[in-house]
Scaffold this active site. Structure first.
Site, PDB file in Angstrom:
ATOM      1  N   SER A   1       0.727  -1.225   0.051  1.00  0.00           N
ATOM      2  CA  SER A   1      -0.150  -0.009  -0.073  1.00  0.00           C
ATOM      3  C   SER A   1       0.762   1.240   0.054  1.00  0.00           C
ATOM      4  CB  SER A   1      -0.976   0.055   1.203  1.00  0.00           C
ATOM      5  OG  SER A   1      -1.375   1.397   1.437  1.00  0.00           O
TER       6      SER A   1
ATOM      7  N   TYR B   1      -1.732  -0.515  10.189  1.00  0.00           N
ATOM      8  CA  TYR B   1      -2.063  -0.834   8.877  1.00  0.00           C
ATOM      9  C   TYR B   1      -0.837  -0.604   7.825  1.00  0.00           C
ATOM     10  CZ  TYR B   1      -3.832  -1.094   4.111  1.00  0.00           C
ATOM     11  OH  TYR B   1      -4.319  -1.175   2.897  1.00  0.00           O
TER      12      TYR B   1
END
Ligand code: NAP
Length: 246
Positions: A141, A155
């Site tokens: 990501s 995350y």
């Protein structure tokens, strides 16, 4: 040679789009999912309707026993895996680091990191024992580079681990002609943002991107599919940003 791909977390979002694109390109595809049986079955039905080959297999990829069962099922029903897309991931409600519990951090890391290690382990074992010059793509990501302050540092850090896994494993298996790369999507329209409590997150933030729009699952699938393909045959240990220029 028959190309056999596993896409983890392929019942929806980026994983579903990748499974469909790979099937269009002639791969036999295993659509892994955890909870959403109906959605996974729809992905498989779409592929079969278009003349492709696919199966769906439920497995929580953070669990080693379930991952072994998943790979054994692929061996039995499709053949030896040649390509892996580690895509399954979760995002949890936004909060500052001081509000994170050990339970949440461990759940985030077992789902987003341990799972990628476990699937890489099973895929590489098979590629080595069958002398397959396979390819792996890990879905990271853009958060790995921004750290996602005030929203989800857990995350972001889990995705930082994926970047490091990608580099390390790529160097470990390069002399076997197995390639390992990653993509870093950013602000893609999927249901993941609703799971984290902000369904309209992409539209809220899209203007900060140089391309000034959110991305689609198909755009990420194209990047993943290229990295898996022979067209990327001299590319390994690389992360490709698919994030609108940021
Ligand atoms: P999504 O729509 O929420 O889909 C997540 C998928 O992962 C679902 O198919 C889900 O299956 C599966 N999954 C979750 N936990 C699992 C587990 N323990 N075992 C097996 N499957 C599991 O997510 P997405 O937005 O497409 O994201 C896909 C990947 O891209 C993730 O790694 C995410 O971090 C990354 N990413 C997304 C964005 C974005 O803007 N959307 C940006 C950067 C990176 P079930 O529903 O069946 O449980």
């Amino acid at each position: 040679m028959k190309k056999i791909a596993l896409v983890t977390g392929a019942s929806r979002g980026i994983g579903a789009a990748t499974a469909k694109l790979l099937a269009d390109k002639g791969y036999s595809v295993c659509v892994n999912f955890n909870k959403n049986t109906k959605a996974a079955e729809r992905v498989v039905a779409d592929i079969l309707e278009n003349g492709g080959e696919a199966i769906s297999v439920q497995a929580d990829v953070s669990n080693e026993v379930e991952v072994e069962r998943l790979f054994n099922k692929i061996d039995d029903e499709l053949g030896t895996i040649t390509h892996l897309v580690n895509n399954a991931g979760i995002l949890m409600p936004q909060c500052k680091l001081i509000d994170l519990s050990a339970e949440r951090i461990n759940h985030m890391f077992s789902t987003n990191v341990t799972s990628y290690f476990l699937c890489c382990k099973q895929a590489v074992k098979r590629m080595l024992s069958h002398n397959i010059a396979g390819a792996i793509v890990n879905v990271s990501s853009g958060a790995a580079q921004t750290g996602s302050p005030n929203e989800y540092v857990d995350y972001a850090a889990s995705k930082g681990a994926i970047d490091t896994l990608t580099k390390g494993l790529a160097m470990e298996v390069a002399h076997h002609q197995i390639r390992v790369n990653g993509v870093r999507p950013g602000l893609i329209y999927t249901d993941m943002h609703a799971d984290a409590g902000e369904p309209d997150r992409v539209d809220r933030l899209k203007s900060v991107l140089p391309l000034q729009r959110g991305g689609t699952v198909e755009e990420v699938a194209q990047a993943i599919t290229w990295l898996l393909s022979d067209e990327a045959s001299f590319t390994t240990g690389t992360m490709l940003n698919v994030s609108g220029g940021r």
